[in-house]
Scaffold this active site. Structure first.
Site, short mmCIF file in Angstrom:
data_model
loop_
_atom_site.label_atom_id
_atom_site.label_comp_id
_atom_site.label_asym_id
_atom_site.label_seq_id
_atom_site.Cartn_x
_atom_site.Cartn_y
_atom_site.Cartn_z
N ARG A 289 16.93 12.43 -5.61
CA ARG A 289 18.25 12.98 -5.94
C ARG A 289 18.47 13.03 -7.45
O ARG A 289 19.27 13.84 -7.93
CB ARG A 289 19.34 12.19 -5.23
CG ARG A 289 19.48 10.74 -5.66
CD ARG A 289 20.19 9.89 -4.61
NE ARG A 289 19.39 9.72 -3.41
CZ ARG A 289 19.81 9.08 -2.32
NH1 ARG A 289 21.01 8.53 -2.29
NH2 ARG A 289 19.03 8.96 -1.27
N LYS B 63 7.95 0.47 -2.48
CA LYS B 63 7.88 0.62 -1.04
C LYS B 63 6.88 -0.36 -0.43
O LYS B 63 5.98 -0.86 -1.13
CB LYS B 63 7.42 2.05 -0.69
CG LYS B 63 8.36 3.17 -1.07
CD LYS B 63 7.73 4.51 -0.75
CE LYS B 63 8.63 5.68 -1.11
NZ LYS B 63 9.82 5.75 -0.24
#
Length: 504
Positions: A351, A277
């Site tokens: 996920r 990120k």
């Protein structure tokens, strides 16, 4: 890590002349013709004097407004605090407006040890809302300070209500105290620094804090996870020296007739892994375990409330770091149960760990399965910072939204468009972990749906709750919501469990 205060909640009648307190909270609505003092416990003469003074003192009744004045003769309180209720007529005040006003006043009166609340609370429901707001507003986080703040959160609240003789009020106050404690504990976990809270210490905190609760806790360490094939957790956690954990929490009351399974995302820090990120605001990624904290404390609250429903929680805990053992873009991992996933972006990690949890939870054939996760930035793009997105089986999805509305938490049902499913096809594995960028919140839910099991050929009712925005407040405090961790969706899950346990 969890340092919840001991808040005392009691109720009295609206005759408050002899009750001492550090402050007396009065409600003011923002009427069409100016501010209006509501539910005044004073004589008509004193009430009229106060009412006539509101405008001159620039008291408007706007939400989150709190104006302090010296006390008057008809109370033993040391000061008066006028709390804004917002733009309502007294007859149309909502329970959430009362909840927020009580919480806002509590939050702003930090340092006052005892507060008497004379907000509109003519009914049991209104008194309950005021109590909940107080319990949610009484919070501070001092775990990492060498010297704690000098002003402590409210320790005792007294609620003046016409429902003081209602037989259900004692239970309502107890419920408010339990919910408040669970939400505050969730905030504590979210706010703890990631070098203190990581998978191993999170798991230990769960074990240590439920010793006096009717809960069974099982911790799967990295050896167990690797042996049993929890490839999502092992893949995401592979780059960190702090290895992943799966924590199973079981609440099994004797008379339970239904089984609710809850799965929580617990990424204790998310760098994005190899798909790292940007540095700006990465510190806030300590909140990426909010789903696991929410599931954990929701079950604690359900047990304290003695709800007659079996609840099993699965906390999927990992730290997503770009170390030498980290999963690479292009790697293929095998989720628990055998389904394979091509990892195209290591920052779509939540996920993957949730897939492990959904398969494990499905194996026990629950009546309903709900997962909670700070899953996608797309959730915030679609619904903003305060509204959770809910997807999945339409009946359960709508039940979750209804429970959220009842609890006073914002949630919105979203679809699972069939055209998004082909976008997560992989050329080399069963699935890819990313797909269509537009509608990314729903694409993530479509991925999770692939790991929800069946019972006798019928899909287990499942709902996915994306709390990426609501779980962490980086803006100014409002109502009963403080900065940083919020405890979002604890009340929703408890309300849903209450509804499930009462339905025949």
């Amino acid at each position: 890590m969890i340092n919840s205060i001991d808040l005392k909640l009691t109720a009295v009648s609206t005759d408050i002349k002899r009750i001492g307190a550090g402050a007396l909270v009065l409600g003011v609505v923002k009427g069409t013709d100016g501010p209006v003092l509501v539910a005044s416990p004073f004589s008509a003469k004193v009430t009229d004097t106060l009412q006539d003074s509101l405008a001159a003192l620039n008291i408007t009744g706007a939400a989150d407004e709190l104006v302090r004045l010296p006390a008057v003769a008809e109370t033993k309180a040391q000061l008066l605090a006028f709390a804004g209720l917002g733009s309502f007529e007294e007859s149309t005040l909502t329970e959430e407006a009362l909840r927020r006003a009580a919480g806002s006043a509590t939050r702003q009166l930090k340092g006052v040890s005892t507060v008497l609340f004379a907000l509109p609370a003519a009914t049991l429901e209104q008194a309950s809302a005021v109590a909940e707001g107080i319990a949610l507003g009484a919070y501070s986080f001092n775990s990492h300070r060498s010297t704690p703040e000098t002003k402590s959160p409210l320790g005792e609240a007294i609620i003046a209500t016409a429902a003081s003789a209602d037989k259900g009020l004692t239970a309502a106050l107890k419920r408010a105290a339990i919910l408040g404690r669970a939400v505050r504990a969730t905030r504590d976990l979210v706010n703890v620094a990631p070098n203190v809270l990581y998978p191993e210490t999170f798991a230990q905190e769960v074990k240590d804090s439920v010793k006096n609760q009717p809960l069974k806790v099982t911790v799967f360490d990295e050896k167990k996870l690797d042996k049993d094939g929890y490839g999502g957790l092992m893949g995401v956690g592979g780059g960190s020296v702090r290895k992943p954990r799966m924590v199973k929490i079981e609440y099994t009351p004797a008379k339970a007739t239904k089984h609710l399974a809850l799965v929580g995302k617990g990424i204790t820090f998310d760098t994005g892994g190899i798909s790292i990120k940007p540095a700006a605001n990465m510190h806030a990624m300590k909140c990426d375990m909010a789903g696991a904290a929410t599931v954990f404390q929701s079950i604690v609250a359900m047990a304290e409330l003695a709800l007659p429903i079996k609840v099993t929680g699965w906390l999927c805990l990992a730290e997503n770091m770009p170390g030498g053992g980290a999963t690479r873009p292009g790697d293929v991992i095998s989720i628990f149960g055998g389904k394979t996933v091509e990892v195209l972006n290591t920052d779509a990690e939540g996920r993957l760990v949730m897939a492990d949890g959904l398969v494990a939870a499905s194996a026990e054939k629950p009546d309903a399965l709900i997962d909670v996760a700070t899953l996608t930035g797309a959730q915030m793009v679609a619904l903003g910072l305060r509204t959770a997105g809910v997807m999945g089986d339409s009946v359960l999805r709508d039940a979750v939204v209804t429970a959220a509305n009842k609890a006073g938490e914002a949630a919105w049902g979203m679809p699972l468009p069939e055209e998004l499913r082909p976008s997560i096809d992989s050329q080399v594995a069963d699935l890819a972990n990313i797909g269509e960028r537009m509608g990314g919140m729903m694409t993530a839910a479509v991925f999770l749906n692939e790991f929800v099991g069946e019972v006798n050929g019928t899909k287990i009712p499942w709902a996915h709750v994306d709390i990426a925005g609501p779980a962490f407040n980086e803006q100014a405090p409002y109502g009963y919501t403080h900065k940083n961790g919020t405890g979002s969706s604890v009340r929703t899950l408890v309300a849903l469990a209450e509804e499930m346990s009462s339905a025949r």
